[in-house]
Design an enzyme around this catalytic site. Sequence first.
Site, mmCIF file in Angstrom:
data_model
loop_
_atom_site.group_PDB
_atom_site.id
_atom_site.type_symbol
_atom_site.label_atom_id
_atom_site.label_comp_id
_atom_site.label_asym_id
_atom_site.label_seq_id
_atom_site.Cartn_x
_atom_site.Cartn_y
_atom_site.Cartn_z
ATOM 1 N N ASP A 92 0.844 -1.188 0.000
ATOM 2 C CA ASP A 92 0.000 0.000 0.000
ATOM 3 C C ASP A 92 0.882 1.241 0.000
ATOM 4 O O ASP A 92 1.090 1.869 1.030
ATOM 5 C CB ASP A 92 -0.913 -0.015 1.234
ATOM 6 C CG ASP A 92 -1.820 1.196 1.283
ATOM 7 O OD1 ASP A 92 -1.852 1.951 0.291
ATOM 8 O OD2 ASP A 92 -2.491 1.381 2.316
ATOM 9 N N LYS A 94 0.002 3.611 -1.964
ATOM 10 C CA LYS A 94 -0.916 4.596 -2.572
ATOM 11 C C LYS A 94 -0.138 5.367 -3.631
ATOM 12 O O LYS A 94 -0.039 6.596 -3.625
ATOM 13 C CB LYS A 94 -1.517 5.535 -1.525
ATOM 14 C CG LYS A 94 -2.407 4.792 -0.543
ATOM 15 C CD LYS A 94 -3.186 5.684 0.375
ATOM 16 C CE LYS A 94 -4.076 4.892 1.304
ATOM 17 N NZ LYS A 94 -3.341 4.017 2.262
ATOM 18 N N ALA A 96 1.225 7.376 -6.486
ATOM 19 C CA ALA A 96 0.497 8.516 -7.073
ATOM 20 C C ALA A 96 1.418 9.482 -7.812
ATOM 21 O O ALA A 96 1.177 10.681 -7.825
ATOM 22 C CB ALA A 96 -0.242 9.261 -5.956
ATOM 23 N N ASP A 97 2.450 8.945 -8.421
ATOM 24 C CA ASP A 97 3.402 9.837 -9.088
ATOM 25 C C ASP A 97 3.258 9.717 -10.609
ATOM 26 O O ASP A 97 2.353 9.050 -11.101
ATOM 27 C CB ASP A 97 4.828 9.466 -8.618
ATOM 28 C CG ASP A 97 5.719 10.692 -8.488
ATOM 29 O OD1 ASP A 97 5.689 11.535 -9.403
ATOM 30 O OD2 ASP A 97 6.441 10.788 -7.483
ATOM 31 N N SER A 150 -11.449 6.721 3.574
ATOM 32 C CA SER A 150 -12.326 6.506 4.733
ATOM 33 C C SER A 150 -12.468 7.704 5.664
ATOM 34 O O SER A 150 -13.375 7.739 6.479
ATOM 35 C CB SER A 150 -11.793 5.316 5.545
ATOM 36 O OG SER A 150 -10.464 5.551 5.961
ATOM 37 N N GLY A 206 -13.690 -1.185 12.611
ATOM 38 C CA GLY A 206 -12.956 -1.258 13.887
ATOM 39 C C GLY A 206 -12.539 0.118 14.356
ATOM 40 O O GLY A 206 -13.391 0.976 14.618
HETATM 41 P P1 BMP Z 1 -6.915 0.731 11.015
HETATM 42 O O1 BMP Z 1 -7.794 -0.520 10.948
HETATM 43 O O2 BMP Z 1 -5.867 0.659 12.060
HETATM 44 O O3 BMP Z 1 -7.709 1.992 11.018
HETATM 45 O O4 BMP Z 1 -6.066 0.742 9.643
HETATM 46 C C1 BMP Z 1 -6.659 0.963 8.411
HETATM 47 C C2 BMP Z 1 -5.679 0.726 7.284
HETATM 48 O O5 BMP Z 1 -6.326 0.995 6.063
HETATM 49 C C3 BMP Z 1 -4.420 1.584 7.335
HETATM 50 O O6 BMP Z 1 -3.349 0.782 6.876
HETATM 51 C C4 BMP Z 1 -4.686 2.686 6.312
HETATM 52 O O7 BMP Z 1 -3.519 3.066 5.600
HETATM 53 C C5 BMP Z 1 -5.631 2.008 5.329
HETATM 54 N N1 BMP Z 1 -6.581 2.916 4.683
HETATM 55 C C6 BMP Z 1 -7.520 3.628 5.410
HETATM 56 O O8 BMP Z 1 -7.566 3.553 6.637
HETATM 57 N N2 BMP Z 1 -8.392 4.406 4.722
HETATM 58 C C7 BMP Z 1 -8.380 4.549 3.388
HETATM 59 O O9 BMP Z 1 -9.212 5.255 2.848
HETATM 60 C C8 BMP Z 1 -7.425 3.834 2.657
HETATM 61 C C9 BMP Z 1 -6.531 3.022 3.323
HETATM 62 O O10 BMP Z 1 -5.635 2.347 2.646
#
Ligand code: BMP
Length: 250
Positions: A92, A94, A96-97, A150, A206
Amino acid sequence: MSTMSLRDYWVKTVREKIMEKKSRIVLALDKIPFVEGFDEEKLYSKCVDLLKAVEPFIVGVKVGLPLVVNYGFSLIEKIVQKYRKRLIFIYDGKVADVAHVNEVVAKRVYEVGFDLIIVHGMVGYEGGVEGVVNVARSIGKGILVLAAMSHRGAIRLNSLTMDILTEFCDVEGVVGYVLPATYPSLIKIAREFLGEDYLILSPGVGAQGAFFGTAVMFGADLEIIGRSIYESSVPREEVIKLSKIYSRLC
Ligand code: BMP
């Protein structure tokens, strides 16, 4: 694999793992918990302990910049190599370049053993994500496109979700999308638009507030879970508990 498209191959491979493990979980390994300092041996053995405990109950592991900048790529490579037969490994970045830079990143990431790379769909294909796509196609790996996020401030990005889905759905090498459980209607829209032949992975359950199982109920294949697992003092018990939630949904 030769006659199959990359999408068919990776969707099949990941869904077979879901069936085999009876799991919907991808562990987001953003931290190697409960270890002080940066001693590589200690970090490696802590990480192996964690993965040994949860591996039977998870489909894959997502590793990104947090691990890269804190511990370096050589530790990550050792972990990927040890578990790559039993788990799907997702990088991951992400990404973006511009394309030539993305290409440099993708070559190394796939070479280390990662199966799939997450790219930022918002940067567009031509001259951008194209760089990862070319590498993926040349060695039979896959790409997941981030089409929404998210967090609260993602509203602007999330208004582009349909554009991103449309731009990438026919790109050979793109095997699925990342969409947030905190905006589950986007998962539903995406699944209706895409049909069943794409993967949808979803973070946000979570620690970020969405209930476990929300994304799967709205059409995701997998939920990406970080802190709820790796910050637990009993991660194995935690994933077993979560598995029960998912088994009631399947
Ligand atoms: P957590 O369950 O501890 O919140 O972690 C979520 C994971 O999902 C992290 O690795 C974060 O980089 C990734 N993530 C996110 O939370 N939201 C997004 O929109 C995209 C993600 O990759």
